[in-house]
Write a protein that holds these residues in place. Sequence first.
Motif, PDB file in Angstrom:
ATOM      1  N   ARG A 270      33.518  29.004  45.974  1.00  0.00           N
ATOM      2  CA  ARG A 270      34.598  28.853  47.312  1.00  0.00           C
ATOM      3  C   ARG A 270      33.982  27.368  47.902  1.00  0.00           C
ATOM      4  NH1 ARG A 270      36.381  31.735  45.156  1.00  0.00           N
ATOM      5  NH2 ARG A 270      37.459  34.473  46.029  1.00  0.00           N
ATOM      6  N   ASP A 271      34.974  26.775  48.146  1.00  0.00           N
ATOM      7  CA  ASP A 271      35.148  25.313  48.765  1.00  0.00           C
ATOM      8  C   ASP A 271      33.647  24.680  48.227  1.00  0.00           C
ATOM      9  OD1 ASP A 271      36.829  25.300  50.204  1.00  0.00           O
ATOM     10  OD2 ASP A 271      34.964  25.998  51.949  1.00  0.00           O
ATOM     11  N   ASP A 272      32.529  24.215  48.192  1.00  0.00           N
ATOM     12  CA  ASP A 272      32.246  23.658  47.306  1.00  0.00           C
ATOM     13  C   ASP A 272      30.603  24.683  47.455  1.00  0.00           C
ATOM     14  OD1 ASP A 272      33.405  21.054  46.935  1.00  0.00           O
ATOM     15  OD2 ASP A 272      32.815  20.108  48.737  1.00  0.00           O
ATOM     16  N   LEU A 273      30.665  25.842  47.918  1.00  0.00           N
ATOM     17  CA  LEU A 273      29.621  26.622  47.910  1.00  0.00           C
ATOM     18  C   LEU A 273      29.691  27.711  46.599  1.00  0.00           C
ATOM     19  CD1 LEU A 273      26.807  27.596  49.325  1.00  0.00           C
ATOM     20  CD2 LEU A 273      28.350  28.663  50.763  1.00  0.00           C
ATOM     21  N   TYR A 274      28.095  27.534  45.916  1.00  0.00           N
ATOM     22  CA  TYR A 274      28.498  29.466  44.921  1.00  0.00           C
ATOM     23  C   TYR A 274      27.897  30.084  45.289  1.00  0.00           C
ATOM     24  CZ  TYR A 274      29.666  25.258  41.020  1.00  0.00           C
ATOM     25  OH  TYR A 274      30.242  24.917  40.841  1.00  0.00           O
ATOM     26  N   HIS A 275      28.449  31.117  45.742  1.00  0.00           N
ATOM     27  CA  HIS A 275      27.659  32.131  46.179  1.00  0.00           C
ATOM     28  C   HIS A 275      26.610  33.273  45.439  1.00  0.00           C
ATOM     29  CE1 HIS A 275      29.800  32.353  50.083  1.00  0.00           C
ATOM     30  NE2 HIS A 275      30.379  31.306  49.262  1.00  0.00           N
ATOM     31  N   ASP A 276      25.657  33.839  45.562  1.00  0.00           N
ATOM     32  CA  ASP A 276      25.343  34.362  44.145  1.00  0.00           C
ATOM     33  C   ASP A 276      25.519  36.195  44.581  1.00  0.00           C
ATOM     34  OD1 ASP A 276      22.998  35.463  42.695  1.00  0.00           O
ATOM     35  OD2 ASP A 276      21.205  35.055  43.219  1.00  0.00           O
ATOM     36  N   VAL A 277      26.484  36.489  44.023  1.00  0.00           N
ATOM     37  CA  VAL A 277      26.606  37.810  43.097  1.00  0.00           C
ATOM     38  C   VAL A 277      26.475  38.106  42.335  1.00  0.00           C
ATOM     39  CG1 VAL A 277      28.547  36.934  45.356  1.00  0.00           C
ATOM     40  CG2 VAL A 277      28.891  37.255  42.689  1.00  0.00           C
ATOM     41  N   ALA A 278      25.184  37.600  41.567  1.00  0.00           N
ATOM     42  CA  ALA A 278      24.678  38.035  40.016  1.00  0.00           C
ATOM     43  C   ALA A 278      24.703  39.771  40.001  1.00  0.00           C
ATOM     44  CB  ALA A 278      23.848  37.255  39.693  1.00  0.00           C
ATOM     45  N   GLY A 279      25.253  39.862  39.311  1.00  0.00           N
ATOM     46  CA  GLY A 279      24.805  41.099  39.004  1.00  0.00           C
ATOM     47  C   GLY A 279      26.038  42.453  39.545  1.00  0.00           C
ATOM     48  N   SER A 280      26.924  41.325  40.342  1.00  0.00           N
ATOM     49  CA  SER A 280      27.852  42.629  40.806  1.00  0.00           C
ATOM     50  C   SER A 280      29.980  42.673  40.063  1.00  0.00           C
ATOM     51  CB  SER A 280      28.957  41.654  41.999  1.00  0.00           C
ATOM     52  OG  SER A 280      27.846  41.005  43.092  1.00  0.00           O
ATOM     53  N   ASN A 281      30.585  43.679  40.157  1.00  0.00           N
ATOM     54  CA  ASN A 281      31.393  43.804  39.288  1.00  0.00           C
ATOM     55  C   ASN A 281      32.561  42.887  39.819  1.00  0.00           C
ATOM     56  OD1 ASN A 281      33.849  45.473  37.731  1.00  0.00           O
ATOM     57  ND2 ASN A 281      32.763  46.541  37.177  1.00  0.00           N
ATOM     58  N   PHE A 282      33.566  42.586  38.708  1.00  0.00           N
ATOM     59  CA  PHE A 282      34.416  41.710  38.919  1.00  0.00           C
ATOM     60  C   PHE A 282      36.117  42.568  39.774  1.00  0.00           C
ATOM     61  CE2 PHE A 282      38.285  39.365  38.073  1.00  0.00           C
ATOM     62  CZ  PHE A 282      38.802  37.597  38.818  1.00  0.00           C
ATOM     63  N   ARG A 283      35.744  43.885  39.535  1.00  0.00           N
ATOM     64  CA  ARG A 283      37.268  44.614  39.507  1.00  0.00           C
ATOM     65  C   ARG A 283      36.585  44.824  41.394  1.00  0.00           C
ATOM     66  NH1 ARG A 283      35.502  46.454  35.033  1.00  0.00           N
ATOM     67  NH2 ARG A 283      37.397  47.175  33.468  1.00  0.00           N
ATOM     68  N   ASP A 284      35.304  44.279  41.863  1.00  0.00           N
ATOM     69  CA  ASP A 284      35.463  44.552  43.077  1.00  0.00           C
ATOM     70  C   ASP A 284      35.524  43.224  43.579  1.00  0.00           C
ATOM     71  OD1 ASP A 284      34.173  47.457  43.641  1.00  0.00           O
ATOM     72  OD2 ASP A 284      32.096  46.177  42.978  1.00  0.00           O
ATOM     73  N   LEU A 285      35.753  42.225  43.106  1.00  0.00           N
ATOM     74  CA  LEU A 285      36.356  40.905  43.681  1.00  0.00           C
ATOM     75  C   LEU A 285      37.568  41.289  44.039  1.00  0.00           C
ATOM     76  CD1 LEU A 285      35.680  38.488  44.418  1.00  0.00           C
ATOM     77  CD2 LEU A 285      36.404  37.877  42.916  1.00  0.00           C
ATOM     78  N   LEU A 286      38.353  42.075  42.673  1.00  0.00           N
ATOM     79  CA  LEU A 286      40.070  41.824  42.683  1.00  0.00           C
ATOM     80  C   LEU A 286      40.079  42.630  43.228  1.00  0.00           C
ATOM     81  CD1 LEU A 286      41.717  41.143  40.118  1.00  0.00           C
ATOM     82  CD2 LEU A 286      41.395  43.113  39.309  1.00  0.00           C
ATOM     83  N   ASN A 287      39.779  43.760  44.020  1.00  0.00           N
ATOM     84  CA  ASN A 287      40.102  44.701  44.885  1.00  0.00           C
ATOM     85  C   ASN A 287      39.502  44.697  46.365  1.00  0.00           C
ATOM     86  OD1 ASN A 287      41.083  46.487  42.985  1.00  0.00           O
ATOM     87  ND2 ASN A 287      39.361  47.651  42.657  1.00  0.00           N
ATOM     88  N   GLY A 288      38.760  43.368  46.718  1.00  0.00           N
ATOM     89  CA  GLY A 288      38.598  42.761  47.774  1.00  0.00           C
ATOM     90  C   GLY A 288      37.735  43.795  48.269  1.00  0.00           C
ATOM     91  N   THR A 289      36.319  44.610  47.475  1.00  0.00           N
ATOM     92  CA  THR A 289      35.473  45.288  48.055  1.00  0.00           C
ATOM     93  C   THR A 289      34.446  44.827  47.285  1.00  0.00           C
ATOM     94  OG1 THR A 289      36.097  46.880  45.990  1.00  0.00           O
ATOM     95  CG2 THR A 289      36.866  47.685  48.240  1.00  0.00           C
ATOM     96  N   LEU A 290      33.712  43.787  46.885  1.00  0.00           N
ATOM     97  CA  LEU A 290      32.577  43.210  46.539  1.00  0.00           C
ATOM     98  C   LEU A 290      31.721  42.516  47.823  1.00  0.00           C
ATOM     99  CD1 LEU A 290      31.202  41.700  44.085  1.00  0.00           C
ATOM    100  CD2 LEU A 290      32.388  39.824  45.109  1.00  0.00           C
ATOM    101  N   ALA A 291      30.918  43.596  48.108  1.00  0.00           N
ATOM    102  CA  ALA A 291      30.192  44.617  48.794  1.00  0.00           C
ATOM    103  C   ALA A 291      28.702  42.698  50.196  1.00  0.00           C
ATOM    104  CB  ALA A 291      28.934  44.779  48.774  1.00  0.00           C
ATOM    105  N   ARG A 292      28.910  41.802  48.659  1.00  0.00           N
ATOM    106  CA  ARG A 292      27.888  40.746  49.241  1.00  0.00           C
ATOM    107  C   ARG A 292      29.350  39.282  49.607  1.00  0.00           C
ATOM    108  NH1 ARG A 292      23.781  39.747  43.975  1.00  0.00           N
ATOM    109  NH2 ARG A 292      24.831  41.445  43.111  1.00  0.00           N
ATOM    110  N   LEU A 293      31.004  40.060  49.244  1.00  0.00           N
ATOM    111  CA  LEU A 293      31.162  38.863  50.042  1.00  0.00           C
ATOM    112  C   LEU A 293      32.470  39.677  50.292  1.00  0.00           C
ATOM    113  CD1 LEU A 293      31.606  35.792  47.731  1.00  0.00           C
ATOM    114  CD2 LEU A 293      30.437  35.826  50.370  1.00  0.00           C
ATOM    115  N   PRO A 294      32.311  41.046  51.462  1.00  0.00           N
ATOM    116  CA  PRO A 294      32.907  41.505  52.113  1.00  0.00           C
ATOM    117  C   PRO A 294      35.018  41.076  52.733  1.00  0.00           C
ATOM    118  CG  PRO A 294      31.236  41.618  53.186  1.00  0.00           C
ATOM    119  CD  PRO A 294      30.809  40.561  52.594  1.00  0.00           C
ATOM    120  N   GLY A 295      35.636  41.449  51.794  1.00  0.00           N
ATOM    121  CA  GLY A 295      36.419  41.272  52.159  1.00  0.00           C
ATOM    122  C   GLY A 295      37.271  40.125  51.153  1.00  0.00           C
ATOM    123  N   GLU A 296      36.211  39.226  50.854  1.00  0.00           N
ATOM    124  CA  GLU A 296      37.177  38.557  49.590  1.00  0.00           C
ATOM    125  C   GLU A 296      37.759  38.624  48.614  1.00  0.00           C
ATOM    126  OE1 GLU A 296      37.745  34.288  49.811  1.00  0.00           O
ATOM    127  OE2 GLU A 296      35.921  35.409  51.088  1.00  0.00           O
TER     128      GLU A 296
END
Length: 455
Positions: A270-296
């Motif tokens: 996001r912008d110039d920052l890389y958020h470490d979400v290693a091991g997470s599932n892309f489907r959660d990001l697709l659904n807005g439920t990624l625990a390490r980036l809530p609401g993203e």
Amino acid sequence: MARDVSDSTPIASRDELVAWFEAGSKPPEAFRVGTEHEKFPFRRADHSPVPYGGETGIRALLEGMEAALGWTEIRDGDNVIGLYDEVGGGAISLEPGGQFELSGAPVSTIHETEAELDRHFAALENVAGPLGIGFLSLGMSPKWRLADTPVMPKQRYEIMARYMLKVGERGLDMMFRTSTVQANFDFSSEADMVKKFRLSLALQPLAAALFANSPFSDGKLNGFLSARAEVWRDTDAARTGMLPFVFEDGMGFERYVDYALDVPLYFVKRDDLYHDVAGSNFRDLLNGTLARLPGERAVLSDWANHLSTIFPEVRLKRYLEMRGADVGPRPFLTALPAFFTGLLYEPSSLDAAWDLVKGWSAEARDKLRADVPRLGLEAQVAGRPLRGVAREALAIARAGLAARGRRDALSRDEAYFLDPLDAVAAGRTEAERLIEAYKTSWGGSVEPAFEDCVF
């Protein structure tokens, strides 16, 4: 990988991911070839690795190339990490251990690839020479240990390196101590993609054998012709390998999307920052439920960047990437795109080459991939010597290039770019040549590689 993508278009569904791939289809007259290669910089004075900083470091090298080429800086925070040609589309980037990569522009012929390489190396010689920097043409660092290897200041690599320690034994070797040459190819439709994907995937172990050029590591022989290919066999199985599903009924864009969705994420930018979400599932990001980036929620750049962190032997983006070869001497940089251009871009050659491999089982393909790092062209596949397959495949590629009829100013078609591979198929690989030199004229030392194996 030249640079991460920035596209904030929201993604609402899996279907949009499928459509993203479909949008890559092109008519055959628009097909292009893209060639990428990496190379290790070293200090000519003492054969040591080149750090990022300092008056004669890699940053200074990038800044010199920027002045020479007029390309645009790519930055990660305050650090220059690459250059981008806004006119032609090529780029220069840094791999984790300082490997200096040229990602070539999409071009119509291998003659144009050759001209592009001429320009690149001419500029590089003018800039690197005064800095005392040379470049190795080997597929694996011949001397430096992981602890000796510099780390480039890129956020994504910090995240990847931490995660690699959890998955497989050789991930850090892959990142910091290997170099490759790759070639990228277009498709006209889903069916055309599948046909090309299957053929090129089956043939990647053959490419690894023909281009084998990494017999040294840690200052001695490592027991392999292509140690680079062996390293990839123990690097995060979730995102590497021969992808047996590609050969199954029902293969298409949707099937690859489902595969990619199952590969764990490394980061979200996001912008110039890389958020470490290693091991997470892309489907959660697709659904807005990624625990390490809530609401993203996922955007198109997330998808494109995620695909760039998947490392099978052939990778699908909006084109197909051939990923099986060690980097090698200058003639081999054009030999790889020439080989697959002759096979993939002439319909009769595509069919003939498929006849060579269509009877291979998943087990046969995996065994070949396992055997090639040590045996090279002496490996066997489905009861056949691989050397014989190589000769047939090269003859088919040569016929395909002749049929294309793309000629240079001397009226030569592209087939002559295959000459180095014909020599390998008839004789020995670069690795075997180097092993003999090490045992004889080099006196059991890898130091002569810093004179013999350079661009």
